[in-house]
Scaffold this motif. Structure first.
Motif, mmCIF file in Angstrom:
data_model
loop_
_atom_site.group_PDB
_atom_site.id
_atom_site.type_symbol
_atom_site.label_atom_id
_atom_site.label_comp_id
_atom_site.label_asym_id
_atom_site.label_seq_id
_atom_site.Cartn_x
_atom_site.Cartn_y
_atom_site.Cartn_z
ATOM 1 N N ASP A 1 0.794 -1.111 0.143
ATOM 2 C CA ASP A 1 -0.129 0.001 -0.031
ATOM 3 C C ASP A 1 0.751 1.204 -0.017
ATOM 4 O O ASP A 1 2.076 1.205 0.089
ATOM 5 C CB ASP A 1 -0.808 0.013 1.247
ATOM 6 N N ILE A 2 0.210 2.346 -0.417
ATOM 7 C CA ILE A 2 0.825 3.702 -0.175
ATOM 8 C C ILE A 2 0.112 4.273 1.173
ATOM 9 O O ILE A 2 -1.361 4.452 0.999
ATOM 10 C CB ILE A 2 0.927 4.620 -1.458
ATOM 11 N N ILE A 3 0.621 4.768 2.080
ATOM 12 C CA ILE A 3 0.226 5.551 3.120
ATOM 13 C C ILE A 3 0.725 6.960 3.254
ATOM 14 O O ILE A 3 1.744 7.318 2.837
ATOM 15 C CB ILE A 3 0.625 4.941 4.429
ATOM 16 N N GLU A 4 -0.295 7.905 3.320
ATOM 17 C CA GLU A 4 0.032 9.297 3.696
ATOM 18 C C GLU A 4 -0.240 9.791 4.987
ATOM 19 O O GLU A 4 -1.384 9.241 5.554
ATOM 20 C CB GLU A 4 -0.930 10.059 2.415
ATOM 21 N N PHE B 1 -4.193 8.928 9.009
ATOM 22 C CA PHE B 1 -3.755 8.025 8.221
ATOM 23 C C PHE B 1 -4.523 7.928 6.974
ATOM 24 O O PHE B 1 -5.806 7.692 7.014
ATOM 25 C CB PHE B 1 -3.881 6.596 8.554
ATOM 26 N N ILE B 2 -3.944 7.926 5.629
ATOM 27 C CA ILE B 2 -4.859 7.951 4.311
ATOM 28 C C ILE B 2 -4.284 6.711 3.581
ATOM 29 O O ILE B 2 -2.730 6.664 3.363
ATOM 30 C CB ILE B 2 -4.886 9.258 3.463
ATOM 31 N N GLN B 3 -5.023 5.635 3.277
ATOM 32 C CA GLN B 3 -4.263 4.813 2.679
ATOM 33 C C GLN B 3 -4.743 4.312 1.412
ATOM 34 O O GLN B 3 -5.907 4.376 1.093
ATOM 35 C CB GLN B 3 -4.791 3.361 3.546
ATOM 36 N N TYR B 4 -3.926 4.189 0.311
ATOM 37 C CA TYR B 4 -4.016 3.691 -1.139
ATOM 38 C C TYR B 4 -4.005 2.476 -0.949
ATOM 39 O O TYR B 4 -2.811 2.034 -1.266
ATOM 40 C CB TYR B 4 -3.425 4.488 -2.015
ATOM 41 N N ASN C 1 -3.266 1.666 -5.396
ATOM 42 C CA ASN C 1 -4.378 2.152 -6.279
ATOM 43 C C ASN C 1 -5.195 3.528 -5.751
ATOM 44 O O ASN C 1 -5.722 3.412 -4.809
ATOM 45 C CB ASN C 1 -5.203 0.973 -6.568
ATOM 46 N N LYS C 2 -4.783 4.629 -6.379
ATOM 47 C CA LYS C 2 -5.275 5.847 -6.041
ATOM 48 C C LYS C 2 -6.993 5.880 -6.079
ATOM 49 O O LYS C 2 -7.630 6.776 -5.426
ATOM 50 C CB LYS C 2 -4.679 6.991 -6.815
ATOM 51 N N LYS C 3 -7.250 4.895 -6.670
ATOM 52 C CA LYS C 3 -8.819 4.774 -6.772
ATOM 53 C C LYS C 3 -9.455 4.329 -5.447
ATOM 54 O O LYS C 3 -10.628 4.489 -5.046
ATOM 55 C CB LYS C 3 -9.137 3.811 -7.985
#
Length: 187
Positions: free
Chosen positions: A99-102, A116-119, A123-125
């Protein structure tokens, strides 16, 4: 005699085609939890579970996991705490194996918070968002208030033998420099 053989055949048939299988209970250690966000450890893998506020169904829980290869759990904690002290201008982006975490920092009622914002699956969708957490909640989740933060460094397996070969699979939680200058951490 026929009845005994028939009974034996029926009992054998039921046990041979059983659909329920007993699995080994895996140990999952809770490091800390506050409301709907928690940090858990299984061997040397750490998982953050959270209630996804980005969905209409509030019963949706999501998680992301990472290995603690280069003291990444402590690094993530320090990254969040430093963000409370000196809020970054934009989100801090972390790439995990799946995953990508912001880390989104924002002031709520004058108090610094992080979300925490998890892609999901990079996938940015598909996006999951945790609740906003203040410093006291982050300390509780990372086990700083209950003393369970000492379990970060206890090895579950021997994955740190060839750490140079594993650098391609790990997420870096190093604190980014601001304008090319290193920040000094407060102790």
């Amino acid at each position: 005699m026929r009845k005994i053989i028939l009974l034996f055949t029926c009992l054998f048939g039921i046990s041979a085609f059983s659909q329920i299988k007993v699995l080994k209970n895996e140990t999952l250690v809770e490091i800390g939890k506050d409301n709907s966000v928690g940090l858990y450890k299984k061997e040397d893998k750490f998982t953050i579970n959270y209630q996804d506020l980005n969905t209409a169904n509030l019963n949706t829980f999501r998680s992301f996991s990472f290995q603690n290869l280069n003291k990444d759990v402590s690094g993530l904690y320090e990254l969040i705490i430093n963000g409370f002290i000196d809020a970054p201008e934009s989100n801090i982006v972390l790439e995990l194996p799946n995953d990508i975490i912001e880390l989104h920092f924002e002031k709520n009622f004058g108090q610094p918070t992080v979300q925490f914002i998890q892609y999901i699956n990079k996938n940015k969708k598909y996006v999951g968002k945790s609740q906003f957490l203040n410093k006291k909640q982050v300390d509780k989740i990372f086990g700083k208030s209950n003393g369970k933060s000492a379990t970060y460094e206890k090895p579950g397996t021997m994955n740190n033998i060839n750490s140079a070969n594993q650098s391609t699979n790990t997420a870096s939680t190093a604190v980014p420099a601001a304008n090319g200058k290193d920040k000094k951490s407060k102790k």
